[in-house]
Design a protein around this motif. Structure first.
Motif, PDB file in Angstrom:
ATOM      1  N   PRO A   5      31.104  41.906  44.862  1.00 49.52           N
ATOM      2  CA  PRO A   5      32.114  41.357  43.939  1.00 49.52           C
ATOM      3  C   PRO A   5      31.507  40.826  42.636  1.00 49.52           C
ATOM      4  CG  PRO A   5      32.556  40.617  46.169  1.00 49.52           C
ATOM      5  CD  PRO A   5      31.216  41.302  46.204  1.00 49.52           C
ATOM      6  N   ASP A   6      30.383  40.104  42.719  1.00 48.48           N
ATOM      7  CA  ASP A   6      29.773  39.559  41.503  1.00 48.48           C
ATOM      8  C   ASP A   6      29.284  40.674  40.588  1.00 48.48           C
ATOM      9  OD1 ASP A   6      30.245  36.983  42.333  1.00 48.48           O
ATOM     10  OD2 ASP A   6      28.269  36.749  43.280  1.00 48.48           O
ATOM     11  N   ARG A   7      28.639  41.715  41.185  1.00 45.95           N
ATOM     12  CA  ARG A   7      28.138  42.816  40.374  1.00 45.95           C
ATOM     13  C   ARG A   7      29.292  43.605  39.760  1.00 45.95           C
ATOM     14  NH1 ARG A   7      24.421  41.831  38.889  1.00 45.95           N
ATOM     15  NH2 ARG A   7      22.741  42.267  40.363  1.00 45.95           N
ATOM     16  N   ARG A   8      30.371  43.799  40.506  1.00 51.57           N
ATOM     17  CA  ARG A   8      31.548  44.492  39.958  1.00 51.57           C
ATOM     18  C   ARG A   8      32.110  43.735  38.749  1.00 51.57           C
ATOM     19  NH1 ARG A   8      34.354  48.099  43.705  1.00 51.57           N
ATOM     20  NH2 ARG A   8      36.307  47.520  42.671  1.00 51.57           N
ATOM     21  N   PHE A   9      32.172  42.399  38.887  1.00 43.74           N
ATOM     22  CA  PHE A   9      32.693  41.579  37.778  1.00 43.74           C
ATOM     23  C   PHE A   9      31.814  41.743  36.533  1.00 43.74           C
ATOM     24  CE2 PHE A   9      32.494  37.479  35.496  1.00 43.74           C
ATOM     25  CZ  PHE A   9      33.816  37.399  35.061  1.00 43.74           C
ATOM     26  N   GLU A  10      30.487  41.691  36.711  1.00 46.20           N
ATOM     27  CA  GLU A  10      29.582  41.823  35.564  1.00 46.20           C
ATOM     28  C   GLU A  10      29.668  43.222  34.945  1.00 46.20           C
ATOM     29  OE1 GLU A  10      26.049  38.690  36.836  1.00 46.20           O
ATOM     30  OE2 GLU A  10      25.909  40.785  37.455  1.00 46.20           O
ATOM     31  N   LEU A  11      29.756  44.226  35.789  1.00 47.78           N
ATOM     32  CA  LEU A  11      29.897  45.589  35.272  1.00 47.78           C
ATOM     33  C   LEU A  11      31.176  45.737  34.449  1.00 47.78           C
ATOM     34  CD1 LEU A  11      28.760  47.673  38.379  1.00 47.78           C
ATOM     35  CD2 LEU A  11      27.723  47.782  36.096  1.00 47.78           C
ATOM     36  N   GLU A  12      32.260  45.154  34.950  1.00 47.28           N
ATOM     37  CA  GLU A  12      33.519  45.253  34.201  1.00 47.28           C
ATOM     38  C   GLU A  12      33.409  44.537  32.853  1.00 47.28           C
ATOM     39  OE1 GLU A  12      38.305  44.391  34.761  1.00 47.28           O
ATOM     40  OE2 GLU A  12      36.972  44.345  36.505  1.00 47.28           O
ATOM     41  N   LEU A  13      32.719  43.394  32.829  1.00 43.38           N
ATOM     42  CA  LEU A  13      32.540  42.667  31.562  1.00 43.38           C
ATOM     43  C   LEU A  13      31.840  43.534  30.522  1.00 43.38           C
ATOM     44  CD1 LEU A  13      31.461  38.993  32.429  1.00 43.38           C
ATOM     45  CD2 LEU A  13      33.621  39.783  31.468  1.00 43.38           C
ATOM     46  N   VAL A  14      30.693  44.106  30.885  1.00 44.96           N
ATOM     47  CA  VAL A  14      29.913  44.839  29.880  1.00 44.96           C
ATOM     48  C   VAL A  14      30.624  46.135  29.478  1.00 44.96           C
ATOM     49  CG1 VAL A  14      27.723  43.819  30.584  1.00 44.96           C
ATOM     50  CG2 VAL A  14      28.475  45.942  31.671  1.00 44.96           C
ATOM     51  N   LEU A  15      31.328  46.746  30.421  1.00 42.40           N
ATOM     52  CA  LEU A  15      32.052  47.971  30.078  1.00 42.40           C
ATOM     53  C   LEU A  15      33.259  47.678  29.186  1.00 42.40           C
ATOM     54  CD1 LEU A  15      31.854  49.739  33.551  1.00 42.40           C
ATOM     55  CD2 LEU A  15      30.766  50.525  31.437  1.00 42.40           C
ATOM     56  N   ARG A  16      33.954  46.564  29.434  1.00 44.98           N
ATOM     57  CA  ARG A  16      35.054  46.179  28.544  1.00 44.98           C
ATOM     58  C   ARG A  16      34.525  45.875  27.138  1.00 44.98           C
ATOM     59  NH1 ARG A  16      40.145  43.924  30.431  1.00 44.98           N
ATOM     60  NH2 ARG A  16      40.516  44.481  32.611  1.00 44.98           N
ATOM     61  N   ALA A  17      33.363  45.234  27.071  1.00 50.43           N
ATOM     62  CA  ALA A  17      32.769  44.949  25.759  1.00 50.43           C
ATOM     63  C   ALA A  17      32.449  46.248  25.020  1.00 50.43           C
ATOM     64  CB  ALA A  17      31.506  44.099  25.925  1.00 50.43           C
ATOM     65  N   ARG A  18      31.940  47.244  25.738  1.00 50.83           N
ATOM     66  CA  ARG A  18      31.684  48.543  25.099  1.00 50.83           C
ATOM     67  C   ARG A  18      32.987  49.160  24.573  1.00 50.83           C
ATOM     68  NH1 ARG A  18      27.129  52.539  27.710  1.00 50.83           N
ATOM     69  NH2 ARG A  18      25.344  51.116  27.526  1.00 50.83           N
ATOM     70  N   ARG A  19      34.035  49.060  25.372  1.00 51.50           N
ATOM     71  CA  ARG A  19      35.306  49.622  24.932  1.00 51.50           C
ATOM     72  C   ARG A  19      35.833  48.891  23.684  1.00 51.50           C
ATOM     73  NH1 ARG A  19      39.667  49.986  29.483  1.00 51.50           N
ATOM     74  NH2 ARG A  19      39.707  47.729  29.198  1.00 51.50           N
ATOM     75  N   LEU A  20      35.689  47.575  23.655  1.00 55.96           N
ATOM     76  CA  LEU A  20      36.132  46.808  22.488  1.00 55.96           C
ATOM     77  C   LEU A  20      35.341  47.186  21.239  1.00 55.96           C
ATOM     78  CD1 LEU A  20      36.569  43.308  24.164  1.00 55.96           C
ATOM     79  CD2 LEU A  20      38.384  44.678  23.123  1.00 55.96           C
ATOM     80  N   ARG A  21      34.083  47.545  21.423  1.00 50.28           N
ATOM     81  CA  ARG A  21      33.254  47.965  20.272  1.00 50.28           C
ATOM     82  C   ARG A  21      33.526  49.410  19.875  1.00 50.28           C
ATOM     83  NH1 ARG A  21      29.076  45.149  23.198  1.00 50.28           N
ATOM     84  NH2 ARG A  21      28.218  47.149  23.847  1.00 50.28           N
ATOM     85  N   GLY A  22      34.375  50.094  20.625  1.00 52.87           N
ATOM     86  CA  GLY A  22      34.702  51.484  20.291  1.00 52.87           C
ATOM     87  C   GLY A  22      33.733  52.487  20.870  1.00 52.87           C
TER      88      GLY A  22
END
Length: 391
Positions: A367-384
């Motif tokens: 669960p913790d690793r999934r949460f961190e992965l989602e954070l960094v991937l959402r940040a990539r999406r926000l950066r385009g």
């Protein structure tokens, strides 16, 4: 000879005429206060009397004699400006005074049998003199208005300095004192905006009453009282035509600096084209971007560590795997749900999910690793860097 006789008769009537003019002005403008000079005489009466005397002096004096006593009427204009009267009301008073004065002077002219052409010249001279009085009064009025505006801006900046300071104790008393000096009712909540100038010489936005606007910084700041009140958002939208920026979340008055921080962070992202520009952006509608994008160093370090397996997949395939992983983490579903989010075939998703399992192993079940992965991937999406999520 007739002019001298006219002036002598008119001078005798100046005191009564000045009193009559002041009575009529007060009748037309009943709220006009009588400000007394050092001798206890109304300043307005003194000004009217001097204006009449100076005009009559002008009729018999040489060309080098000044037509208007500048100081007297500049002071009158300054005083009227400080009393809060408008230029329109001032000019209306002048017109009334001239009409009454001319009626009396015309009667005197008939008594001394001044020919009509000479009376026309006299009238023209009177109107020229009036123009001079108005010019000097307007100059004094403008000086008073500028001084008042400058003083209000100074007091407003002192209030804003206190609003945007970090407080260890309750600043309510100090805020109330500074707000009272500019007549600003203390609101329970405020939202603070940071603005981007459309051009250096751009006119300030026509914000509504009660909104504090500080145009001094390179990026102007705006304090909006009771931002959630009915109609407030629409009024702001209209007043900000041609301007852009960001407005922070509503906060209690003494926490205005927190709203300012969010607005400044949003403007910084707008300047980097990570948030849409050309409007007054509401920070509360872009929480994800404001949380994930500003701490760049932390997010980038986490990105490098967690997404290192993608480095061996090539840029195009690596991006597709990242998009699939994010869709899977967000949907918490199987291949059909992920495929619907990505707009691809479910079999394609199954193939990619098997690769993801090979690259990250059991980490994608933590669960913790999934949460961190989602954070960094959402940040990539926000950066385009990843495709936008399908509706």
């Amino acid at each position: 000879m007739r002019v001298r006789r006219f002036v002598a008769l008119a001078r005798d009537e100046v005191p009564d005429l000045a009193q009559e003019i002041l009575r009529e002005i007060r009748r037309e403008h009943p709220h006009l206060p009588l400000v007394l000079d050092e001798s206890g005489e109304p300043r307005a009466l003194v000004g009217i009397r001097r204006a009449l005397e100076h005009f009559l002096d002008h009729l018999t004096s040489g060309p080098d004699r000044p037509q208007v006593h500048h100081r007297v009427f500049q002071e009158f204009g300054r005083g009227e400006g400080l009393q809060g009267r408008t230029l329109d009301s001032l000019q209306a008073m002048y017109r009334l005074g001239v009409r009454l004065a001319w009626r009396r002077l015309a009667e005197i002219g008939q008594r001394v049998e001044i020919p009509p052409p000479a009376m026309y010249e006299l009238a023209e001279s009177g109107f020229q003199y009036l123009d001079g009085l108005v010019d000097e009064t307007v100059r004094g009025y403008a000086e008073a208005a500028a001084r008042q505006a400058g003083e209000r801006l100074r007091l407003q900046r002192r209030l804003l300095d206190l609003l945007f300071a970090e407080h260890r104790s309750d600043p309510a008393e100090a805020l109330a004192e500074r707000a009272a000096r500019i007549g600003w009712p203390l609101p329970e909540q405020v939202a603070v905006a940071v603005l981007l100038r459309p051009a250096r010489e751009a006119m300030a936005p026509a914000v509504g009453q009660g909104v504090l606007l500080d145009m001094e910084p390179e990026q102007p700041r705006m304090v909006v009282p009771e931002p959630t009140a009915a109609g407030r958002a629409e009024l702001l939208r209209r007043s900000m035509a041609g301007w852009s920026g960001a407005i922070g979340p509503p906060v209690p008055l003494h926490r205005a600096v927190k709203s300012l921080r969010w607005a400044a962070a949003a403007v910084a992202l707008m300047e980097r084209r990570l948030l849409p520009a050309g409007q007054l952006l509401q920070c509360t509608e872009h929480t994800e971007a404001l949380v994930l994008l500003p701490p760049e160093e932390l997010i980038e370090d986490l990105d490098r560590r967690l997404l290192a397996p993608l480095a061996y997949c090539g840029p195009t395939h690596g991006r597709r795997l990242a998009e699939t992983l994010l869709a899977w983490l967000e949907s918490r579903g199987g291949a059909p749900e992920v495929a619907a989010r990505l707009g691809v075939h479910p079999q394609t998703v199954r193939y990619r999910l098997r690769q993801i399992r090979e690259l990250w192993g059991d980490e994608v079940d933590d669960p913790d690793r999934r949460f961190e992965l989602e954070l960094v991937l959402r940040a990539r999406r926000l950066r385009g860097e990843l495709a936008a999520r399908l509706p």
